[in-house]
Design an enzyme around this catalytic site. Structure first.
Site, short mmCIF file in Angstrom:
data_model
loop_
_atom_site.label_atom_id
_atom_site.label_comp_id
_atom_site.label_asym_id
_atom_site.label_seq_id
_atom_site.Cartn_x
_atom_site.Cartn_y
_atom_site.Cartn_z
N HIS A 1 0.88 -1.20 0.00
CA HIS A 1 0.00 0.00 0.00
C HIS A 1 0.91 1.24 0.00
CE1 HIS A 1 -3.53 2.32 0.57
NE2 HIS A 1 -3.89 2.00 1.80
N ASP B 1 2.67 5.31 -6.81
CA ASP B 1 3.93 5.21 -6.07
C ASP B 1 5.17 5.08 -6.95
OD1 ASP B 1 2.97 5.34 -3.42
OD2 ASP B 1 2.14 3.34 -3.65
N HIS C 1 -2.44 -2.42 -9.82
CA HIS C 1 -3.43 -1.83 -8.92
C HIS C 1 -4.66 -2.70 -8.92
CE1 HIS C 1 -5.94 1.19 -7.00
NE2 HIS C 1 -4.80 1.74 -6.60
N1 CMC Z 1 4.81 -6.94 -10.47
C1 CMC Z 1 4.67 -8.13 -11.09
N2 CMC Z 1 3.51 -8.81 -11.20
C2 CMC Z 1 2.43 -8.23 -10.65
C3 CMC Z 1 2.48 -6.99 -9.99
C4 CMC Z 1 3.74 -6.34 -9.92
N3 CMC Z 1 3.85 -5.16 -9.31
N4 CMC Z 1 1.26 -6.67 -9.54
C5 CMC Z 1 0.45 -7.67 -9.89
N5 CMC Z 1 1.15 -8.62 -10.55
C6 CMC Z 1 0.63 -9.85 -11.16
C7 CMC Z 1 0.30 -10.88 -10.09
O1 CMC Z 1 1.38 -11.71 -9.81
C8 CMC Z 1 -0.85 -11.59 -10.75
O2 CMC Z 1 -0.32 -12.49 -11.72
P1 CMC Z 1 -1.02 -13.95 -11.96
O3 CMC Z 1 -2.39 -13.62 -12.50
O4 CMC Z 1 -0.11 -14.62 -12.92
O5 CMC Z 1 -1.07 -14.61 -10.62
C9 CMC Z 1 -1.60 -10.51 -11.51
O6 CMC Z 1 -0.62 -9.52 -11.79
C10 CMC Z 1 -2.75 -9.88 -10.72
O7 CMC Z 1 -2.24 -9.37 -9.51
P2 CMC Z 1 -2.94 -9.47 -8.10
O8 CMC Z 1 -1.88 -9.69 -7.05
O9 CMC Z 1 -4.07 -10.46 -8.14
O10 CMC Z 1 -3.54 -8.04 -7.97
P3 CMC Z 1 -4.11 -7.36 -6.67
O11 CMC Z 1 -5.23 -6.50 -7.09
O12 CMC Z 1 -4.39 -8.35 -5.60
O13 CMC Z 1 -2.88 -6.47 -6.14
C11 CMC Z 1 -1.34 -4.72 -5.86
C12 CMC Z 1 -2.73 -5.13 -6.37
C13 CMC Z 1 -1.22 -3.20 -5.92
C14 CMC Z 1 -1.21 -5.14 -4.37
C15 CMC Z 1 -0.25 -5.41 -6.72
O14 CMC Z 1 -0.37 -4.98 -8.06
C16 CMC Z 1 1.14 -5.15 -6.19
O15 CMC Z 1 1.60 -5.85 -5.28
N6 CMC Z 1 1.87 -4.09 -6.75
C17 CMC Z 1 3.17 -3.73 -6.23
C18 CMC Z 1 2.99 -2.92 -4.95
C19 CMC Z 1 2.52 -1.52 -5.24
O16 CMC Z 1 3.01 -0.84 -6.13
N7 CMC Z 1 1.55 -1.06 -4.41
C20 CMC Z 1 1.00 0.30 -4.52
C21 CMC Z 1 -0.42 0.30 -4.95
S1 CMC Z 1 -1.00 1.92 -5.45
C22 CMC Z 1 -0.92 2.92 -4.04
C23 CMC Z 1 -1.84 2.50 -2.98
O17 CMC Z 1 -3.06 2.58 -3.12
O18 CMC Z 1 -1.31 2.14 -1.92
#
Ligand code: CMC
Length: 446
Positions: free
Chosen positions: A285, A380, A324
Protein backbone atom coordinates in the site's frame (compact mmCIF):
# COMPACT_ATOMS: atom_id res chain seq x y z
CA UNK A 1 -40.90 -19.26 -7.12
CA UNK A 2 -39.58 -18.56 -3.60
CA UNK A 3 -39.11 -14.92 -2.86
CA UNK A 4 -39.34 -13.11 0.43
CA UNK A 5 -38.11 -9.95 -1.24
CA UNK A 6 -39.77 -6.58 -1.66
CA UNK A 7 -41.48 -5.95 -4.97
CA UNK A 8 -38.97 -5.55 -7.75
CA UNK A 9 -38.72 -2.59 -10.08
CA UNK A 10 -40.03 -2.94 -13.62
CA UNK A 11 -38.92 -0.48 -16.30
CA UNK A 12 -40.21 0.02 -19.82
CA UNK A 13 -37.54 0.75 -22.41
CA UNK A 14 -37.91 3.05 -25.45
CA UNK A 15 -38.62 0.02 -27.63
CA UNK A 16 -41.52 -0.95 -25.38
CA UNK A 17 -39.90 -4.05 -23.84
CA UNK A 18 -40.16 -4.30 -20.09
CA UNK A 19 -37.05 -4.80 -18.01
CA UNK A 20 -37.08 -6.16 -14.49
CA UNK A 21 -34.14 -5.06 -12.34
CA UNK A 22 -33.73 -8.46 -10.77
CA UNK A 23 -31.58 -11.54 -11.07
CA UNK A 24 -32.97 -15.05 -10.77
CA UNK A 25 -30.83 -17.65 -9.06
CA UNK A 26 -31.68 -21.33 -9.33
CA UNK A 27 -30.29 -23.54 -6.60
CA UNK A 28 -29.56 -26.83 -8.37
CA UNK A 29 -29.42 -28.64 -5.03
CA UNK A 30 -33.13 -28.06 -4.53
CA UNK A 31 -34.40 -26.86 -7.92
CA UNK A 32 -35.79 -23.72 -6.24
CA UNK A 33 -35.45 -20.31 -7.88
CA UNK A 34 -35.06 -16.98 -6.11
CA UNK A 35 -35.58 -13.56 -7.61
CA UNK A 36 -33.25 -10.99 -6.09
CA UNK A 37 -33.52 -7.22 -6.66
CA UNK A 38 -30.62 -5.43 -8.35
CA UNK A 39 -29.82 -1.92 -7.16
CA UNK A 40 -26.90 0.04 -8.62
CA UNK A 41 -25.73 -3.14 -10.41
CA UNK A 42 -25.45 -4.97 -7.09
CA UNK A 43 -27.39 -7.55 -5.17
CA UNK A 44 -27.49 -7.52 -1.39
CA UNK A 45 -25.46 -10.34 0.11
CA UNK A 46 -28.14 -10.69 2.82
CA UNK A 47 -30.65 -11.60 0.10
CA UNK A 48 -28.68 -14.81 -0.44
CA UNK A 49 -29.41 -15.95 3.11
CA UNK A 50 -32.86 -17.24 2.13
CA UNK A 51 -31.22 -19.84 -0.13
CA UNK A 52 -31.22 -23.00 1.94
CA UNK A 53 -31.42 -26.76 1.43
CA UNK A 54 -33.06 -27.39 4.83
CA UNK A 55 -35.13 -24.81 6.74
CA UNK A 56 -32.67 -25.01 9.67
CA UNK A 57 -29.62 -24.28 7.43
CA UNK A 58 -27.80 -21.01 8.07
CA UNK A 59 -28.37 -19.95 4.47
CA UNK A 60 -26.05 -19.02 1.63
CA UNK A 61 -23.25 -16.49 1.98
CA UNK A 62 -20.93 -14.98 -0.60
CA UNK A 63 -17.21 -15.78 -0.28
CA UNK A 64 -14.91 -12.94 -1.30
CA UNK A 65 -11.43 -12.99 0.21
CA UNK A 66 -9.77 -9.55 -0.02
CA UNK A 67 -13.09 -7.98 -1.14
CA UNK A 68 -12.36 -8.41 -4.82
CA UNK A 69 -15.99 -7.91 -5.77
CA UNK A 70 -17.81 -6.72 -2.69
CA UNK A 71 -19.07 -3.18 -2.10
CA UNK A 72 -18.95 -2.54 1.65
CA UNK A 73 -20.61 0.86 1.59
CA UNK A 74 -22.44 3.47 -0.43
CA UNK A 75 -20.19 6.49 -0.80
CA UNK A 76 -20.45 9.94 -2.37
CA UNK A 77 -16.85 11.01 -1.89
CA UNK A 78 -14.48 9.58 -4.51
CA UNK A 79 -15.18 8.00 -7.89
CA UNK A 80 -12.76 5.76 -9.76
CA UNK A 81 -13.24 4.16 -13.16
CA UNK A 82 -10.30 1.76 -13.16
CA UNK A 83 -10.70 0.69 -16.79
CA UNK A 84 -10.71 4.24 -18.11
CA UNK A 85 -8.19 5.61 -15.58
CA UNK A 86 -10.59 8.21 -14.12
CA UNK A 87 -10.37 9.63 -10.59
CA UNK A 88 -12.72 12.28 -9.23
CA UNK A 89 -13.26 13.80 -5.78
CA UNK A 90 -16.91 14.79 -5.24
CA UNK A 91 -17.29 14.90 -9.03
CA UNK A 92 -14.22 17.08 -9.75
CA UNK A 93 -11.52 15.49 -11.92
CA UNK A 94 -8.16 14.94 -10.28
CA UNK A 95 -6.47 16.66 -13.23
CA UNK A 96 -8.47 19.86 -12.68
CA UNK A 97 -7.95 19.84 -8.92
CA UNK A 98 -4.19 19.25 -9.34
CA UNK A 99 -4.01 22.18 -11.71
CA UNK A 100 -6.27 24.71 -9.98
CA UNK A 101 -6.79 23.78 -6.34
CA UNK A 102 -4.71 23.62 -3.18
CA UNK A 103 -4.52 20.71 -0.78
CA UNK A 104 -6.44 22.53 1.95
CA UNK A 105 -9.22 23.49 -0.45
CA UNK A 106 -9.38 19.89 -1.74
CA UNK A 107 -9.49 18.58 1.83
CA UNK A 108 -12.45 20.88 2.51
CA UNK A 109 -14.15 19.54 -0.63
CA UNK A 110 -13.66 15.94 0.49
CA UNK A 111 -14.84 16.65 4.02
CA UNK A 112 -17.77 18.97 3.37
CA UNK A 113 -18.84 17.84 -0.10
CA UNK A 114 -18.53 21.24 -1.83
CA UNK A 115 -15.74 23.59 -2.83
CA UNK A 116 -15.55 26.35 -0.21
CA UNK A 117 -16.52 29.97 -0.79
CA UNK A 118 -13.73 32.48 -0.12
CA UNK A 119 -15.06 33.07 3.42
CA UNK A 120 -15.39 29.34 4.13
CA UNK A 121 -11.86 28.70 2.89
CA UNK A 122 -10.47 31.49 5.05
CA UNK A 123 -12.23 30.08 8.09
CA UNK A 124 -11.08 26.51 7.33
CA UNK A 125 -7.48 27.60 6.78
CA UNK A 126 -7.56 29.61 10.01
CA UNK A 127 -8.87 26.67 12.02
CA UNK A 128 -6.44 24.13 10.57
CA UNK A 129 -3.52 26.53 10.99
CA UNK A 130 -4.48 27.22 14.60
CA UNK A 131 -4.39 23.53 15.43
CA UNK A 132 -0.88 22.81 14.14
CA UNK A 133 0.83 23.06 17.53
CA UNK A 134 1.14 19.91 19.61
CA UNK A 135 1.13 19.49 23.37
CA UNK A 136 4.64 19.65 24.86
CA UNK A 137 4.12 16.18 26.32
CA UNK A 138 3.81 14.82 22.78
CA UNK A 139 7.33 16.08 22.16
CA UNK A 140 8.48 14.06 25.17
CA UNK A 141 6.57 11.08 23.84
CA UNK A 142 8.45 11.39 20.52
CA UNK A 143 11.74 11.73 22.40
CA UNK A 144 11.17 8.23 23.76
CA UNK A 145 11.65 6.63 20.34
CA UNK A 146 14.98 5.10 19.41
CA UNK A 147 17.08 7.28 17.07
CA UNK A 148 16.57 4.88 14.13
CA UNK A 149 12.82 4.31 14.66
CA UNK A 150 10.90 4.31 11.38
CA UNK A 151 8.96 7.62 11.20
CA UNK A 152 5.80 5.76 10.12
CA UNK A 153 5.90 3.79 13.40
CA UNK A 154 6.31 7.07 15.29
CA UNK A 155 3.40 8.71 13.45
CA UNK A 156 1.06 5.74 14.03
CA UNK A 157 1.81 5.74 17.76
CA UNK A 158 1.64 9.50 18.16
CA UNK A 159 -1.71 9.84 16.40
CA UNK A 160 -3.06 7.04 18.61
CA UNK A 161 -1.61 8.83 21.65
CA UNK A 162 -3.56 12.00 20.74
CA UNK A 163 -6.74 10.19 21.81
CA UNK A 164 -5.43 10.32 25.39
CA UNK A 165 -5.06 14.11 25.14
CA UNK A 166 -8.52 14.86 23.74
CA UNK A 167 -11.21 13.07 25.73
CA UNK A 168 -13.88 15.11 23.93
CA UNK A 169 -13.05 13.07 20.80
CA UNK A 170 -15.14 10.18 22.13
CA UNK A 171 -18.27 12.25 21.44
CA UNK A 172 -18.33 11.01 17.86
CA UNK A 173 -22.01 11.70 17.17
CA UNK A 174 -21.56 15.37 18.07
CA UNK A 175 -20.94 17.33 14.87
CA UNK A 176 -19.09 20.12 16.69
CA UNK A 177 -16.74 17.60 18.30
CA UNK A 178 -16.06 15.87 14.97
CA UNK A 179 -15.25 19.24 13.43
CA UNK A 180 -12.79 20.05 16.21
CA UNK A 181 -11.00 16.68 15.87
CA UNK A 182 -10.82 17.23 12.11
CA UNK A 183 -9.01 20.57 12.58
CA UNK A 184 -6.66 18.88 15.02
CA UNK A 185 -5.92 15.84 12.87
CA UNK A 186 -5.42 17.73 9.60
CA UNK A 187 -3.48 20.47 11.41
CA UNK A 188 -1.21 18.26 13.50
CA UNK A 189 -0.32 15.58 10.94
CA UNK A 190 2.48 17.66 9.30
CA UNK A 191 3.80 18.73 12.72
CA UNK A 192 4.00 15.16 14.03
CA UNK A 193 5.52 13.94 10.74
CA UNK A 194 8.15 16.70 10.76
CA UNK A 195 8.96 16.17 14.45
CA UNK A 196 9.40 12.43 13.80
CA UNK A 197 11.81 13.27 10.98
CA UNK A 198 13.80 15.75 13.11
CA UNK A 199 13.96 13.19 15.91
CA UNK A 200 15.64 10.65 13.61
CA UNK A 201 18.24 13.30 12.74
CA UNK A 202 18.71 14.34 16.36
CA UNK A 203 17.84 17.90 15.37
CA UNK A 204 15.73 20.31 17.45
CA UNK A 205 12.03 20.42 16.61
CA UNK A 206 10.89 23.45 14.60
CA UNK A 207 7.56 24.90 15.69
CA UNK A 208 4.86 25.67 13.12
CA UNK A 209 4.94 29.02 11.34
CA UNK A 210 1.30 30.02 10.98
CA UNK A 211 2.08 32.59 8.28
CA UNK A 212 3.13 29.89 5.82
CA UNK A 213 0.92 27.71 3.63
CA UNK A 214 0.14 24.13 4.68
CA UNK A 215 2.95 22.58 2.56
CA UNK A 216 5.23 25.60 3.13
CA UNK A 217 4.96 25.26 6.89
CA UNK A 218 5.64 21.52 6.60
CA UNK A 219 8.86 22.25 4.68
CA UNK A 220 9.74 24.81 7.37
CA UNK A 221 9.29 22.29 10.20
CA UNK A 222 11.36 19.73 8.29
CA UNK A 223 14.24 21.70 6.91
CA UNK A 224 14.69 24.97 8.81
CA UNK A 225 18.09 25.27 10.44
CA UNK A 226 19.55 28.64 11.45
CA UNK A 227 17.45 30.99 9.29
CA UNK A 228 15.52 33.61 11.23
CA UNK A 229 12.55 33.01 8.92
CA UNK A 230 12.23 30.00 6.62
CA UNK A 231 11.12 30.78 3.07
CA UNK A 232 10.00 27.66 1.19
CA UNK A 233 10.99 27.37 -2.44
CA UNK A 234 7.73 28.07 -4.37
CA UNK A 235 8.34 25.22 -6.89
CA UNK A 236 8.85 22.67 -4.13
CA UNK A 237 5.96 24.10 -2.10
CA UNK A 238 3.58 23.78 -5.07
CA UNK A 239 4.94 20.33 -6.03
CA UNK A 240 4.27 19.09 -2.50
CA UNK A 241 0.79 20.64 -2.54
CA UNK A 242 -0.03 18.82 -5.81
CA UNK A 243 1.27 15.54 -4.38
CA UNK A 244 -0.94 16.12 -1.32
CA UNK A 245 -3.99 16.71 -3.57
CA UNK A 246 -3.30 13.48 -5.49
CA UNK A 247 -3.03 11.44 -2.29
CA UNK A 248 -6.00 12.94 -0.44
CA UNK A 249 -8.46 10.10 -1.03
CA UNK A 250 -8.83 6.94 -3.07
CA UNK A 251 -12.16 5.36 -2.09
CA UNK A 252 -12.20 1.93 -0.44
CA UNK A 253 -8.50 1.01 -0.41
CA UNK A 254 -6.88 -1.01 2.38
CA UNK A 255 -6.35 1.89 4.82
CA UNK A 256 -9.76 3.45 4.15
CA UNK A 257 -11.40 0.11 4.69
CA UNK A 258 -9.45 -0.01 7.96
CA UNK A 259 -10.60 3.41 9.15
CA UNK A 260 -14.17 2.38 8.39
CA UNK A 261 -13.76 -1.05 10.01
CA UNK A 262 -12.15 0.29 13.18
CA UNK A 263 -14.42 3.35 13.22
CA UNK A 264 -17.47 1.10 13.02
CA UNK A 265 -16.79 0.06 16.64
CA UNK A 266 -17.40 3.76 17.49
CA UNK A 267 -13.90 4.34 18.78
CA UNK A 268 -12.52 7.92 18.69
CA UNK A 269 -11.08 9.23 15.37
CA UNK A 270 -7.46 9.29 16.62
CA UNK A 271 -7.54 5.54 17.29
CA UNK A 272 -9.35 4.85 14.00
CA UNK A 273 -6.96 6.93 11.87
CA UNK A 274 -3.90 5.51 13.68
CA UNK A 275 -5.11 2.09 12.52
CA UNK A 276 -5.47 3.44 8.98
CA UNK A 277 -1.88 4.76 9.03
CA UNK A 278 -0.75 1.30 10.15
CA UNK A 279 -2.54 -0.22 7.15
CA UNK A 280 -0.92 2.33 4.86
CA UNK A 281 2.54 1.44 6.18
CA UNK A 282 2.60 -1.93 4.37
CA UNK A 283 4.74 -2.35 1.22
CA UNK A 284 1.71 -3.31 -0.88
CA UNK A 285 0.00 0.00 0.00
CA UNK A 286 1.61 3.31 1.00
CA UNK A 287 4.96 1.69 1.72
CA UNK A 288 5.37 0.88 -1.98
CA UNK A 289 7.00 4.28 -2.76
CA UNK A 290 9.83 3.38 -0.38
CA UNK A 291 10.16 -0.04 -2.02
CA UNK A 292 10.31 1.46 -5.54
CA UNK A 293 13.43 3.46 -4.73
CA UNK A 294 15.03 0.44 -3.03
CA UNK A 295 14.22 -1.62 -6.12
CA UNK A 296 15.70 0.98 -8.51
CA UNK A 297 18.88 1.05 -6.41
CA UNK A 298 19.00 -2.74 -6.48
CA UNK A 299 18.65 -2.77 -10.28
CA UNK A 300 21.55 -0.31 -10.37
CA UNK A 301 21.70 0.60 -14.08
CA UNK A 302 19.59 0.86 -17.23
CA UNK A 303 21.48 -2.10 -18.73
CA UNK A 304 20.33 -4.35 -15.89
CA UNK A 305 16.61 -3.58 -16.31
CA UNK A 306 15.87 -6.46 -18.77
CA UNK A 307 17.47 -8.95 -16.38
CA UNK A 308 15.33 -7.61 -13.51
CA UNK A 309 12.15 -7.77 -15.61
CA UNK A 310 13.00 -11.41 -16.37
CA UNK A 311 13.07 -12.11 -12.62
CA UNK A 312 9.72 -10.34 -12.19
CA UNK A 313 8.19 -12.48 -14.94
CA UNK A 314 9.60 -15.61 -13.34
CA UNK A 315 7.69 -14.66 -10.19
CA UNK A 316 10.88 -14.12 -8.16
CA UNK A 317 10.09 -10.51 -7.33
CA UNK A 318 7.55 -7.77 -8.06
CA UNK A 319 7.93 -4.63 -10.08
CA UNK A 320 7.08 -2.29 -7.21
CA UNK A 321 4.98 0.74 -8.13
CA UNK A 322 3.20 -1.26 -10.81
CA UNK A 323 -0.26 -2.79 -10.72
CA UNK A 324 -3.43 -1.83 -8.92
CA UNK A 325 -6.53 -3.59 -7.68
CA UNK A 326 -8.81 -1.06 -9.36
CA UNK A 327 -6.81 0.61 -12.17
CA UNK A 328 -6.46 -1.56 -15.24
CA UNK A 329 -5.13 1.44 -17.12
CA UNK A 330 -2.52 4.13 -16.43
CA UNK A 331 -3.13 5.50 -12.92
CA UNK A 332 -4.18 9.14 -13.62
CA UNK A 333 -2.20 10.25 -10.56
CA UNK A 334 1.01 8.71 -11.97
CA UNK A 335 0.60 10.75 -15.15
CA UNK A 336 0.40 14.04 -13.20
CA UNK A 337 3.24 12.98 -10.89
CA UNK A 338 5.53 12.29 -13.85
CA UNK A 339 5.02 15.90 -14.98
CA UNK A 340 5.65 17.27 -11.47
CA UNK A 341 8.81 15.11 -11.26
CA UNK A 342 10.34 16.96 -14.21
CA UNK A 343 9.54 20.34 -12.61
CA UNK A 344 11.32 19.27 -9.42
CA UNK A 345 14.27 17.81 -11.37
CA UNK A 346 14.64 21.10 -13.29
CA UNK A 347 15.21 22.79 -9.95
CA UNK A 348 17.07 20.13 -7.98
CA UNK A 349 18.85 18.26 -10.77
CA UNK A 350 17.79 15.01 -12.38
CA UNK A 351 17.45 12.04 -10.06
CA UNK A 352 19.99 9.46 -11.31
CA UNK A 353 17.39 6.70 -10.77
CA UNK A 354 15.02 8.31 -13.29
CA UNK A 355 16.59 6.61 -16.33
CA UNK A 356 16.21 3.20 -14.69
CA UNK A 357 12.57 3.96 -13.82
CA UNK A 358 11.81 5.12 -17.38
CA UNK A 359 13.39 1.98 -18.82
CA UNK A 360 11.36 -0.24 -16.45
CA UNK A 361 8.20 1.57 -17.57
CA UNK A 362 9.12 1.38 -21.27
CA UNK A 363 9.79 -2.36 -21.18
CA UNK A 364 6.81 -3.16 -18.96
CA UNK A 365 4.35 -1.23 -21.13
CA UNK A 366 5.39 -3.30 -24.16
CA UNK A 367 5.89 -6.66 -22.51
CA UNK A 368 3.23 -9.36 -22.90
CA UNK A 369 3.39 -10.29 -19.16
CA UNK A 370 2.43 -6.77 -18.04
CA UNK A 371 0.11 -6.00 -20.96
CA UNK A 372 -1.91 -9.20 -20.40
CA UNK A 373 -2.31 -8.47 -16.69
CA UNK A 374 -2.98 -4.77 -17.31
CA UNK A 375 -0.15 -3.69 -15.04
CA UNK A 376 0.61 0.03 -15.33
CA UNK A 377 2.61 2.45 -13.15
CA UNK A 378 0.65 3.44 -10.08
CA UNK A 379 0.88 6.54 -7.88
CA UNK A 380 3.93 5.21 -6.07
CA UNK A 381 6.16 4.63 -9.09
CA UNK A 382 7.45 8.19 -9.51
CA UNK A 383 6.68 9.80 -6.12
CA UNK A 384 9.75 8.28 -4.48
CA UNK A 385 12.03 9.89 -7.07
CA UNK A 386 10.48 13.30 -6.41
CA UNK A 387 10.68 12.91 -2.64
CA UNK A 388 14.30 11.81 -2.92
CA UNK A 389 15.18 14.83 -5.06
CA UNK A 390 13.45 17.08 -2.53
CA UNK A 391 15.81 15.75 0.15
CA UNK A 392 13.57 13.26 1.98
CA UNK A 393 15.03 9.99 3.22
CA UNK A 394 13.16 6.89 1.95
CA UNK A 395 11.64 6.16 5.36
CA UNK A 396 9.70 9.44 5.11
CA UNK A 397 7.98 8.47 1.84
CA UNK A 398 4.98 6.64 3.35
CA UNK A 399 4.61 9.46 5.89
CA UNK A 400 4.27 11.88 2.96
CA UNK A 401 1.40 9.70 1.73
CA UNK A 402 -0.25 9.56 5.17
CA UNK A 403 -0.32 13.35 5.77
CA UNK A 404 -2.78 14.23 2.98
CA UNK A 405 -4.72 10.95 3.22
CA UNK A 406 -5.86 12.08 6.69
CA UNK A 407 -8.57 14.29 5.14
CA UNK A 408 -9.87 11.38 3.05
CA UNK A 409 -9.90 9.03 6.03
CA UNK A 410 -11.87 11.51 8.14
CA UNK A 411 -14.36 12.15 5.31
CA UNK A 412 -14.90 8.39 4.93
CA UNK A 413 -15.12 7.86 8.71
CA UNK A 414 -17.74 10.60 9.01
CA UNK A 415 -19.73 9.21 6.08
CA UNK A 416 -19.73 5.82 7.80
CA UNK A 417 -20.96 7.27 11.10
CA UNK A 418 -23.82 9.12 9.42
CA UNK A 419 -24.92 6.19 7.25
CA UNK A 420 -27.96 4.57 8.91
CA UNK A 421 -27.27 1.30 7.06
CA UNK A 422 -23.83 0.86 8.63
CA UNK A 423 -23.21 -1.25 11.71
CA UNK A 424 -20.13 -2.67 13.38
CA UNK A 425 -18.00 -4.32 10.64
CA UNK A 426 -18.13 -8.03 11.18
CA UNK A 427 -17.49 -10.34 8.23
CA UNK A 428 -18.48 -14.00 8.18
CA UNK A 429 -16.11 -16.91 7.65
CA UNK A 430 -16.27 -20.35 6.15
CA UNK A 431 -15.01 -22.62 8.88
CA UNK A 432 -13.00 -25.60 7.63
CA UNK A 433 -11.17 -26.41 10.87
CA UNK A 434 -11.64 -29.39 13.15
CA UNK A 435 -15.02 -30.52 14.40
CA UNK A 436 -15.29 -31.10 18.19
CA UNK A 437 -12.23 -32.72 19.74
CA UNK A 438 -11.59 -33.97 23.27
CA UNK A 439 -8.92 -32.26 25.34
CA UNK A 440 -5.94 -34.59 25.87
CA UNK A 441 -3.85 -34.24 29.06
CA UNK A 442 -0.28 -33.10 28.23
CA UNK A 443 1.35 -36.46 29.05
CA UNK A 444 -0.84 -38.19 26.45
CA UNK A 445 0.05 -35.82 23.57
CA UNK A 446 2.47 -37.03 20.88
N1 CMC B 1 4.81 -6.94 -10.47
C1 CMC B 1 4.67 -8.13 -11.09
N2 CMC B 1 3.51 -8.81 -11.20
C2 CMC B 1 2.43 -8.23 -10.65
C3 CMC B 1 2.48 -6.99 -9.99
C4 CMC B 1 3.74 -6.34 -9.92
N3 CMC B 1 3.85 -5.16 -9.31
N4 CMC B 1 1.26 -6.67 -9.54
C5 CMC B 1 0.45 -7.67 -9.89
N5 CMC B 1 1.15 -8.62 -10.55
C6 CMC B 1 0.63 -9.85 -11.16
C7 CMC B 1 0.30 -10.88 -10.09
O1 CMC B 1 1.38 -11.71 -9.81
C8 CMC B 1 -0.85 -11.59 -10.75
O2 CMC B 1 -0.32 -12.49 -11.72
P1 CMC B 1 -1.02 -13.95 -11.96
O3 CMC B 1 -2.39 -13.62 -12.50
O4 CMC B 1 -0.11 -14.62 -12.92
O5 CMC B 1 -1.07 -14.61 -10.62
C9 CMC B 1 -1.60 -10.51 -11.51
O6 CMC B 1 -0.62 -9.52 -11.79
C10 CMC B 1 -2.75 -9.88 -10.72
O7 CMC B 1 -2.24 -9.37 -9.51
P2 CMC B 1 -2.94 -9.47 -8.10
O8 CMC B 1 -1.88 -9.69 -7.05
O9 CMC B 1 -4.07 -10.46 -8.14
O10 CMC B 1 -3.54 -8.04 -7.97
P3 CMC B 1 -4.11 -7.36 -6.67
O11 CMC B 1 -5.23 -6.50 -7.09
O12 CMC B 1 -4.39 -8.35 -5.60
O13 CMC B 1 -2.88 -6.47 -6.14
C11 CMC B 1 -1.34 -4.72 -5.86
C12 CMC B 1 -2.73 -5.13 -6.37
C13 CMC B 1 -1.22 -3.20 -5.92
C14 CMC B 1 -1.21 -5.14 -4.37
C15 CMC B 1 -0.25 -5.41 -6.72
O14 CMC B 1 -0.37 -4.98 -8.06
C16 CMC B 1 1.14 -5.15 -6.19
O15 CMC B 1 1.60 -5.85 -5.28
N6 CMC B 1 1.87 -4.09 -6.75
C17 CMC B 1 3.17 -3.73 -6.23
C18 CMC B 1 2.99 -2.92 -4.95
C19 CMC B 1 2.52 -1.52 -5.24
O16 CMC B 1 3.01 -0.84 -6.13
N7 CMC B 1 1.55 -1.06 -4.41
C20 CMC B 1 1.00 0.30 -4.52
C21 CMC B 1 -0.42 0.30 -4.95
S1 CMC B 1 -1.00 1.92 -5.45
C22 CMC B 1 -0.92 2.92 -4.04
C23 CMC B 1 -1.84 2.50 -2.98
O17 CMC B 1 -3.06 2.58 -3.12
O18 CMC B 1 -1.31 2.14 -1.92
Amino acid sequence: MDSALPTTQTKTSETGTTRRDTVTITDNRTGKSYELPITHDAIRAMDLRQIKVHPEDFGMMSYDPAFNNTASCISRITYIDGDKGILRYRGYSIEELAEKSTYLETAYLLLRGELPTAAQLKDWQYNVTHHTFIHESIKKFLDGFHYDAHPMGMVISTIAALSTFYNDAKDIFNEESRRKQTYRLVGKMPTIAAFAYRHTLGMPYVYPDNDLSYPGNFLNMLFRTSEARYRPNPTLERALDILFILHADHEQNCSTNTVRGVGSSHVDPYSATAAAIAALYGPLHGGANEEVVRMLHEIGSVQKVPEFIKRVKAGETKLMGFGHRVYKNYDPRARIIKRVAYEVFDLMGKNPLLEIALECERIALEDEYFVKRKLYPNVDFYTGLIYQSMGFPTTMFPVLFAIPRMSGWIAQWEELLLDPEQKIARPRQIYLGYDTRSYAPIEQRL
